[in-house]
Design an enzyme around this catalytic site. Structure first.
Site, PDB file in Angstrom:
ATOM      1  N   ASP A  15      -4.817  -2.162   8.393  1.00 43.97           N
ATOM      2  CA  ASP A  15      -4.084  -1.576   7.272  1.00 43.97           C
ATOM      3  C   ASP A  15      -3.534  -2.657   6.351  1.00 43.97           C
ATOM      4  O   ASP A  15      -2.863  -3.592   6.814  1.00 43.97           O
ATOM      5  CB  ASP A  15      -2.908  -0.732   7.778  1.00 43.97           C
ATOM      6  N   GLN A  92     -11.244  -0.631   7.196  1.00 43.61           N
ATOM      7  CA  GLN A  92     -10.004  -1.092   6.597  1.00 43.61           C
ATOM      8  C   GLN A  92      -9.428   0.034   5.745  1.00 43.61           C
ATOM      9  O   GLN A  92     -10.166   0.866   5.218  1.00 43.61           O
ATOM     10  CB  GLN A  92     -10.229  -2.335   5.728  1.00 43.61           C
ATOM     11  N   ASP A 260       3.298   8.865  14.841  1.00 42.38           N
ATOM     12  CA  ASP A 260       2.936   7.934  15.905  1.00 42.38           C
ATOM     13  C   ASP A 260       4.174   7.420  16.641  1.00 42.38           C
ATOM     14  O   ASP A 260       4.149   7.222  17.862  1.00 42.38           O
ATOM     15  CB  ASP A 260       2.146   6.751  15.338  1.00 42.38           C
ATOM     16  N   ALA A 290      11.557   5.865  12.008  1.00 43.57           N
ATOM     17  CA  ALA A 290      10.351   5.401  11.320  1.00 43.57           C
ATOM     18  C   ALA A 290      10.374   5.721   9.835  1.00 43.57           C
ATOM     19  O   ALA A 290       9.914   4.915   9.016  1.00 43.57           O
ATOM     20  CB  ALA A 290       9.114   6.006  11.975  1.00 43.57           C
ATOM     21  N   ARG A 297       5.406   0.200   8.666  1.00 47.54           N
ATOM     22  CA  ARG A 297       6.276  -0.178   9.774  1.00 47.54           C
ATOM     23  C   ARG A 297       6.671   1.055  10.584  1.00 47.54           C
ATOM     24  O   ARG A 297       6.844   2.142  10.053  1.00 47.54           O
ATOM     25  CB  ARG A 297       7.514  -0.911   9.260  1.00 47.54           C
TER      26      ARG A 297
END
Length: 316
Positions: A15, A92, A260, A290, A297
């Site tokens: 990423d 990617q 996630d 998050a 991040r």
């Protein structure tokens, strides 16, 4: 003693996240130095568990120079990996933030197409990495060419080793799991819109969501069903009842990585033999942490711990 955790990522990505003063068609867009992270659902779950003080092994399909770069990034973060050869070149992806208004544009590549002989290789790697004390997490998109019944096939392999399978999926794979229940599936998680699509109706209230989740339990789809409700937290149902966890009030900067982070924190708590409703609380706190972070991040461990006591659980 905590259970061993194995996450599976069939369609990983490297990423890139950057910013531009403005995003418009035509001129060259001068971007900032990119933040580069390993990505893909299972990889991010393993990364979140690492951030929270645990350890999970990331089983990853890799290919080409990008795949080698991905493994380097995971090694730098201290995430142990089991790599097996996937087809083609690892994909990617890129996200670009418009500095004028904060809007984020996400460009997600499909990944290399899989052939029939690629799936058995993945399952062999899973078999070799799984034992009776393993929590196996399948999260993220399936690559082109992988059949919608892959989670069900994986469930059979996991069950044969006495392990437990946690699946966070969407689309045809989710519908297949719901239409053809499998005794070996332990936890199934979905987002709110996915739940409504599967239910075939709106789920405006927590009670509506709980009723729908309980119906999936009754059908034998999984032992535990989790449905996220966005800003309104998440609902969990099991044979013992249903619970709702409410997000603490936080400033939302980016929703990327929230799901996630939820799965990572939930699985880590489950590995420590916490009750499902307590695992739900950990998951919601991590997801809330998050969304307070930028770009790709994940959950900050200190913020997650601080939000844990502010995350309320209600039995429905």
């Amino acid at each position: 003693m905590k259970s061993h955790i194995l996450t599976i990522t069939l369609n990983p990505t490297v990423d890139f996240c950057t910013t531009s003063p403005a995003i418009e068609a035509g001129p060259k867009l001068r971007c900032s130095e990119p933040q580069i992270d390993p990505g893909g659902g299972g990889i991010n779950v393993a990364r979140a568990i690492k951030l929270l003080g645990g350890q999970a092994t990331a089983l990853v399909a890799i290919g080409g120079a990008t795949g080698a770069h991905l493994l380097q990034l995971l090694a730098l973060e201290g995430v142990p990996t089991v790599a097996f050869q996937g087809p083609g070149e690892t994909r990617q992806s890129m996200s670009v933030i418009d500095q004028t208004n904060g809007e984020q544009f996400r460009f997600v590549m499909p990944g290399p197409a899989w052939q029939d002989h690629d799936v058995p290789r993945a399952l062999t790697s899973v078999d070799q990495s799984t034992n009776e004390d393993t929590l196996v997490v399948l999260s993220g998109s399936q690559p082109p060419g992988v059949a919608k019944d892959f989670p069900s096939i994986l469930a059979e392999h996991v069950a044969g080793r006495g392990a437990r399978l946690i699946v966070d999926t969407s689309g045809p794979a989710l519908f297949h799991l719901a239409e053809r229940p499998h005794d070996a599936l332990y936890v199934l998680r979905m987002d709110g819109p996915e739940g409504e699509e599967l239910a075939g109706r709106p789920l405006p209230t927590r009670e509506d969501t709980a009723e729908f989740a309980a119906s999936l339990i009754d059908k034998g789809v999984a032992k535990i069903i989790i449905v996220a409700r966005g800003p309104d937290g998440s609902v969990l149902a099991s044979e013992k009842g249903a619970w709702h966890a409410l997000n603490p009030p936080v400033k939302v900067i980016s929703k990327v990585g929230a799901g996630d982070s939820f799965v990572g924190a939930f699985t880590y708590a489950l590995a420590g033999n916490e009750a499902p409703e307590e695992c739900l609380r950990h998951g919601v706190a991590a997801a809330s942490a998050a969304v307070m972070t930028e770009a790709t991040r994940l959950c900050d461990p200190q913020i997650t711990q601080g939000l844990l006591d502010q995350t309320t659980i209600t039995r429905l």
